[in-house]
Every structure is written in structure tokens, then in C-alpha cells.
Design an enzyme around this catalytic site. Structure first.
Site, PDB file in Angstrom:
ATOM      1  N   GLY A 411      75.231  26.749  92.964  1.00 48.66           N
ATOM      2  CA  GLY A 411      74.073  27.292  93.663  1.00 48.66           C
ATOM      3  C   GLY A 411      73.584  26.347  94.742  1.00 48.66           C
ATOM      4  O   GLY A 411      73.885  25.157  94.737  1.00 48.66           O
ATOM      5  N   GLY A 413      70.015  25.342  97.136  1.00 47.10           N
ATOM      6  CA  GLY A 413      68.561  25.446  97.223  1.00 47.10           C
ATOM      7  C   GLY A 413      68.038  24.662  98.406  1.00 47.10           C
ATOM      8  O   GLY A 413      68.800  24.050  99.165  1.00 47.10           O
ATOM      9  N   ASP A 529      56.971  23.034  88.249  1.00 47.29           N
ATOM     10  CA  ASP A 529      57.679  24.153  88.869  1.00 47.29           C
ATOM     11  C   ASP A 529      58.313  25.037  87.792  1.00 47.29           C
ATOM     12  O   ASP A 529      59.493  25.368  87.843  1.00 47.29           O
ATOM     13  CB  ASP A 529      58.751  23.640  89.834  1.00 47.29           C
ATOM     14  CG  ASP A 529      59.223  24.726  90.813  1.00 47.29           C
ATOM     15  OD1 ASP A 529      58.512  25.733  90.959  1.00 47.29           O
ATOM     16  OD2 ASP A 529      60.287  24.560  91.413  1.00 47.29           O
TER      17      ASP A 529
END
Length: 720
Positions: A411, A413, A529
């Protein structure tokens, strides 16, 4: 080592030589003479002694004849020039007093079906008589010709074959021929007859044949030189080490040629080069110290005599001259090749050494810049930390990720890219490579790595270590295979129904993990978060809290005030946004959003809704105030849970979402209440067959040493 052995073997074989066999001319078991004429191979006396039937020789009454070539008499075989001298009947005009004496034509032997050619440079065209003689090819094209003048005076050429144009002339012809014709034309008023023919050049010059003999004897035999050819299909075995195999094209005019092959004997050898064992070294050459022969050739003033004098020995030619020469060539070639090989190898090795040296210095520079010295200082100050923070090398991680191949990306980000890798011990890991590092925050980053590497909770992604040898530090954590809670929750399929029991279990596990981080040590860890994309699911669908990129370590004496608000829109604590003061209750608010997301199956921010329905939190709180909260729950949740059970969970979420942080419960309280709800819930019969492991949350916390510093995470120090 193998290369050197091969070189030595090659040199040894090249130096090893055998003495050539004794010279011979005919094949083994065959006679090599007929009368006074030597018959060398490829010719032979008898059908089994020649290379093919065209080269068969009949020896009758000590006179050799070429049986396949009109039974012509064989006078001499020249292996060096690849010619034979044959005796042929003189082409001539038989009736000199015929009415048509002014014009007469003579035709040669036809060699078209034979491997023989009329040789252009070993014959000469001679005309004896008065008039003109023209030599033509088979198509009538003029090849050559000459003219004579007849006078009464004597010029004295009767015995010396010198033709100066007085009743005799001679010339050469340019091509090799299979056949030819001669046209004779007499001059008006001239008397006598004319004779034109080809004659072997050597016989003509040496005086063994006289032009005048043709006029004196109508049946005179004229020696003629023929070139013999061996087509490419003929197998040749030239003398081993003493002769070269060559291919030659013979020009036959009009752009055509005949191909032949030959064996060319080396200087210093004698014998038959067409036999594999037919050569031997010349005796004089064998006496030379270096076995190298040189000859001085002197030609007579009249051009008719040739003799060899002043035999001398020279360098590099001997009985083993060509073996020695080739040996020296091999030694020189191998030496140069080996030298070039070692030079290239040395340059390559030097290049690799310089490259590795530069890479090693660069790794040391990165290690120092990324806080490696601070990490070592902390380990020296606290020996209990030694071995708990694993330092990976850049080579290890590059190998684990196939040099950070694009196919290994899990992934991307805003803060960096996560790669999947496999360590040498077989462990599958996730490697996070951030974009940029803020060097002013390196001390806080090192402190965070040290403490996070000691966090050991079953619902927190384990930080295995880091790498400080690259341009930006790399974080290495355990790999979680089943993706994020966000993906599972918002991509529910009939094959995998996300039951209420599973949702309660995941919520309980996340709450327990946050409670552990908030209260397990004297230095609380605030995640800052919490969201469904930062909650991973392992192979048994147990929750794993991940991505501590924005987390902080806060001492109890220190203010929680921060100058930069961090978090994700939709999960953000409004009180933190207003005051810029992050507390443990800010994580509680974000968890409340996750809990509502689990109950409703909706995303925290809807891109297709407007007004109060755009924010899931606002939509949920209005539904609670208006008493219609059951209408926004997920259908599967409504089917599996009781009204009282669902309202209890909704009330807990409402408390977590209180706008005032002091009225929110602690994460420990939330974890206990969720555990009670989960254990009292009776799963519906429609639940999935996937049974996550149910266990009692471990709230026994490990205590770390006190510190008065505020620690920033690695990702907190990264600017976009």
C-alpha cells in the site's frame, strides 16, 4: 584455476609434435613409376590407386597413358603447379596444296566432360608458316593470334625455337579452356604450309621440343600442359603439418570460372602433399639449427635456365618449424589472452571494491544521520535494551523485498510506502519506507523505536526493528495477512457474512489494545489516528492495531499541548481540534467512531450524502436523540442482536463521542464494558463458520522506566 589448467594443456599440446612420415608419392601398395615417369597420387597406376577414374594411368611397355583421356601419353606430373604434360598429335593442315589453302580451320581435343583444362600460363600458342593464325573459343570469340612474314633469307632460328615473326611466331592466351579452334589464313603469293599448335612452355624454353620438328615430321608428338582439377565434392587429405588445403578459382573467360582444390606443400618439405603421410623434411633443412630453409634462385640471362644456389638456414623454420612457430603463436596468444583476462578481472575487481567502499561509507553516513549513535548510547545507558531493538542492514531488506520491487508493494500513503518482504529466516514482514525524514526529530524517533520494539500485546502489530543505513529510516513490523477492518467491513459478501459476534470481538480487542497503550506504562502511548484502516486482521481475524505514525509518548508531568493537529477527518476529536491539546480521551472519541462504523456498516464520511447525513457521527447522534437509532443499524446486526443489546452498545458509543472529553469513559472502562456485552451475547445461527478465537483480554501491563521527555513518532517527523 580451471582457466590456467586449460591454458597449460593447450600449450603442451601445441608444443608436442611428431616427425612427419618418410616421403612417398603413390598410395600404399601402388607403384609410383612407369618407365622413367613418376606417377604421384592423385594419379595412380591401376583403378584402386588413383583418386577417381579420370586419374587412372595405364603402364604399357614402360610408357604411361591416361586411359580416360583419349589414351594420351603422360610425359610428366607436376604436383606444385597442378598440371600434367601430355603428348598430343600435332593439329595441322594435311593438304598444303589444296585449292582452299588460303583458309583452313583446326579443332582441338574437347575436354568439356573431363576434369582437365588447357592451361593458359604453362602453354604457348605457336604458328609455323606464312600467314596469320587466330585462336578462338567455342563461341567463335578471338582469344589470341599472330602473323608471320616469309623471306628467302635465313634468320638462323631453326634450332633455338626463337620466333621473331619470320615464318614463325608465338604468343600466350589469357584463359583456361575446355576446347579451342585455330583459323589459318595464308598470304597471297606465299608458298608452303602452315602449322599452329599449343606447346608446353617448359619444354619449349628448355629446348626439349623444336618447332621445326613439326614441319619435318607430320606425325610428331607435341608436349602440351593440362591443368587437372579436383571439385569441392572430392575429399582431400593433405600432409599433416606440412601442407595447406587451398581452394582456387580458374578463370575460363566471359565471367565464368572452374573451382578446384589443391594441397600446397610448405617450404622445407618434400614428397607428395596429397597424401596424409606423404611428406618429409628436406635433408638440408634438417641440418639447420632452427630448421628454417632459405633458397636463392638465379635465372639465366636468356630466361631459359633456372637453378637454386646459396642454400641458407633462417630463423623459425625447422623440422618442427611449423610446430615451433605455431607453439610460439599459441604461447603468445595465450599469454596475451591471459594478460587481458587478468587486466579486465583486476579492473572489474577494483571497480567493485571502489563501489562497495562508497556504499559502505554512505551507509555509515546514513546510520549516523538517522540516529544510529543515539540508539547505541541508549543501549549503553540501559543494558536491558540490548537485543530488543533489532537493527536490520540495508542489504537484508533489499534482498527481502527483491530490491523494493513494485510487485511487493502492499500500500501507499501520504507518509510512505509499505512493502511485503521475506527475511532469510522465512518470516514474512511489512517494511515501511517513508518519504522524507525531519532530522530535528531524530532523537524522538529513536526513543519511539526503542519503546515500541518492547511493546508486546497480542492486539498490537509488533515492531520488529528498523534500518538506519538508508536515506530514510525503514521500519520493519510483522506482516498481517487479512488486510484492514475497513476493507472487510465495507466489502461484505455473501460468502463472508460479518457477524455481530465478530464485530464485538474486534471492538473488544481494539479497546483492550488501546487501554494497554494508555495505562500499561508510566509513559502513556497515545495513538492519535484510530480508524478502521489502521486496524488489521490476522489469519484468525483477530484485531491488530497498527500505524503508530502519529502517536506520542507523553510523560505524566508534561503538557499534552501540540503545535500541529494530527489525525484523520471523520475520526477527529472536536475538542482536540479546538484546543490543540491531545489526551487519552481523544483516542476514545476516535474509537467511538469505529464502534458506530461497526454497528451501522457506514463510512465515517459519505461522499453521496449532504448536510447532517454526510458525517456518520452527526447522523448517529441525531438518530439517538430522535429515538430512531435502530433504523440506521446494519441489517445483519439487527438480525443477530437483541434491542437491549444493541442499545447498550449504542449508548457506549454515544458516551465515547461526548463533545467534552472529561465525560468520556477511559479505554479501560470501554474494554471492560465491551467484554461484558460480548460474553453475554448469544451468537445467531446464521453466523459464519469462521470462528475467531475467543479469549480473555490480558490487562496485566508491563512497566517501563520513567522519562520526562515527550517522544515523537517517526512518521510524526515526516513532512509531505
Amino acid at each position: 584455476m580451471k582457466l590456467l589448467q586449460a591454458c597449460y594443456l593447450l600449450i603442451f599440446l601445441s608444443l608436442s609434435s611428431t616427425s612427419p612420415a618418410i616421403a612417398k608419392f603413390a598410395k600404399t601398395g601402388c607403384n609410383d613409376t612407369c618407365g622413367n615417369v613418376t606417377i604421384p597420387y592423385p594419379f595412380g597406376i591401376g583403378p584402386d590407386c588413383s583418386i577417381n577414374p579420370w586419374f587412372n594411368v595405364d603402364c604399357n611397355s614402360s610408357t604411361p597413358y591416361l586411359s580416360a583421356l583419349n589414351h594420351l601419353e603422360l610425359l610428366r606430373v607436376d604436383l606444385n603447379n597442378q598440371t600434367v604434360v601430355v603428348g598430343s598429335q600435332t593439329p595441322r593442315i594435311s593438304d598444303c596444296q589444296s585449292p582452299d589453302k588460303n583458309s583452313s580451320q583446326i579443332t582441338s581435343i574437347d575436354l568439356h566432360t573431363t576434369p582437365f583444362l588447357f592451361c593458359s600460363y604453362h602453354n604457348r600458342f605457336v604458328f609455323n608458316g606464312c600467314g596469320n593464325a587466330v585462336m578462338m573459343d567455342k563461341n567463335g570469340g578471338v582469344l589470341t593470334g599472330c602473323s608471320t612474314t616469309c623471306r628467302n633469307e635465313t634468320v638462323g632460328h631453326e634450332r633455338n625455337n626463337h620466333c621473331f615473326g619470320l615464318s614463325c611466331c608465338q604468343t600466350i592466351f589469357p584463359y583456361f579452356l575446355k576446347s579451342y579452334s585455330i583459323n589459318l589464313m595464308g598470304l597471297d603469293g606465299d608458298e608452303g604450309c602452315g602449322y599452329a599448335f599449343l606447346v608446353d612452355d617448359d619444354s619449349y624454353l628448355k629446348g626439349t621440343f623444336y618447332v621445326q620438328s613439326v614441319a619435318a615430321n607430320a606425325a610428331a608428338s607435341v608436349p602440351m600442359s593440362l591443368m587437372w582439377t579436383l571439385p569441392r565434392s572430392t575429399a582431400l587429405n593433405c600432409c599433416r603439418g606440412a601442407a595447406d588445403h587451398m581452394k582456387v578459382d580458374l578463370d575460363t573467360g566471359n565471367g565464368t570460372s572452374v573451382e578446384t582444390q589443391r594441397c600446397l606443400r610448405h617450404i622445407g618439405y618434400k614428397g607428395n602433399p596429397y597424401l596424409l603421410d606423404g611428406c618429409e623434411v628436406i635433408e638440408d633443412c634438417a641440418s639447420c639449427p632452427y630448421s628454417s630453409c632459405n633458397y636463392d634462385i638465379i635465372y639465366g640471362g636468356d630466361g631459359s635456365s633456372v637453378k637454386i644456389i646459396n642454400f641458407t638456414c633462417g630463423p623459425d623454420r625447422s623440422p618442427t618449424s611449423f610446430g615451433r612457430k605455431s607453439s610460439m603463436g599459441v604461447i603468445l596468444g595465450v599469454s596475451i589472452s591471459v594478460g587481458i583476462f587478468f587486466l579486465v578481472a583486476s579492473i572489474y575487481a577494483l571497480y567493485k571494491w571502489i563501489k562497495k567502499t562508497k556504499e559502505r561509507r554512505q551507509r555509515k553516513r546514513f546510520f549516523k544521520r538517522n540516529g544510529g549513535l543515539l540508539l547505541k548510547q541508549q543501549e549503553e545507558a540501559d543494558p536491558s535494551l540490548v537485543g530488543k531493538t533489532i537493527l536490520f542492514t540495508s542489504h537484508e531488506l533489499a534482498k527481502a523485498t527483491d530490491n523494493f520491487n513494485e510487485n511487493r508493494i502492499l500500500g501507499r500513503g501520504g507518509q510512505g510506502t509499505v512493502y511485503k518482504g521475506m527475511l532469510v529466516d522465512g518470516r514474512i514482514v511489512a517494511i515501511k519506507k517513508s518519504k522524507v525524514v525531519d532530522e530535528s526529530q531524530l532523537e524522538q524517533f529513536i526513543n519511539e523505536v526503542v519503546i515500541l520494539s518492547q511493546v508486546n500485546h497480542r492486539n498490537v502489530v509488533k515492531l520488529l526493528g528498523c534500518c538506519l543505513e538508508t536515506d530514510v529510516p525503514l521500519l520493519v513490523s510483522e506482516f498481517i495477512p487479512n488486510g484492514t477492518l475497513y476493507d472487510v467491513l465495507h466489502n461484505i459478501s455473501d460468502e463472508f457474512p460479518f457477524s455481530l459476534n465478530m464485530r464485538l470481538q474486534i471492538a473488544t480487542e481494539v479497546a483492550g489494545a488501546l487501554a494497554y497503550l494508555h495505562s500499561a506504562t508510566s509513559i502513556p502511548i497515545y495513538h492519535r489516528d484510530i480508524k478502521t484502516t489502521n486496524i488489521l486482521l490476522d489469519d484468525r481475524y483477530r484485531a491488530k492495531v497498527s500505524d503508530f505514525g502519529t502517536s506520542r509518548f507523553v510523560s505524566t508531568e508534561q503538557s499534552h499541548l501540540t503545535t500541529l493537529v494530527k489525525g484523520t477527518f471523520g475520526y477527529f476529536d472536536p475538542e482536540y481540534f479546538q484546543s490543540s491539546q491531545f489526551t487519552e480521551k481523544s483516542d476514545v472519541y476516535s474509537f467511538g467512531v469505529v464502534l458506530v462504523e461497526l454497528l451501522t456498516g457506514e463510512k465515517p464520511i459519505s461522499l453521496t450524502s449532504f448536510g447532517e447525513h454526510r458525517s456518520l457521527t452527526t447522523h448517529f447522534m441525531l438518530a439517538m436523540e430522535e429515538g430512531r437509532v435502530m433504523s440506521i443499524f446494519d441489517a445483519l446486526v439487527l438480525k443477530e442482536g437483541t434491542r437491549d443489546e444493541l442499545l447498550t452498545i449504542a449508548n457506549l458509543a454515544m458516551r465515547c463521542l461526548n463533545l467534552k472529553g472529561r465525560y468520556r469513559p477511559t479505554m479501560k472502562e470501554v474494554a471492560i464494558e465491551l467484554e461484558n456485552i460480548r460474553t453475554s451475547h448469544i451468537p445467531s445461527t446464521v453466523e459464519t463458520n469462521i470462528k475467531p478465537t475467543i479469549y480473555e483480554d490480558d490487562l496485566s501491563f508491563k512497566t517501563f522506566s520513567e522519562t520526562s521527555s515527550t517522544f515523537l513518532s517517526f512518521n510524526d517527523s515526516i513532512s509531505q
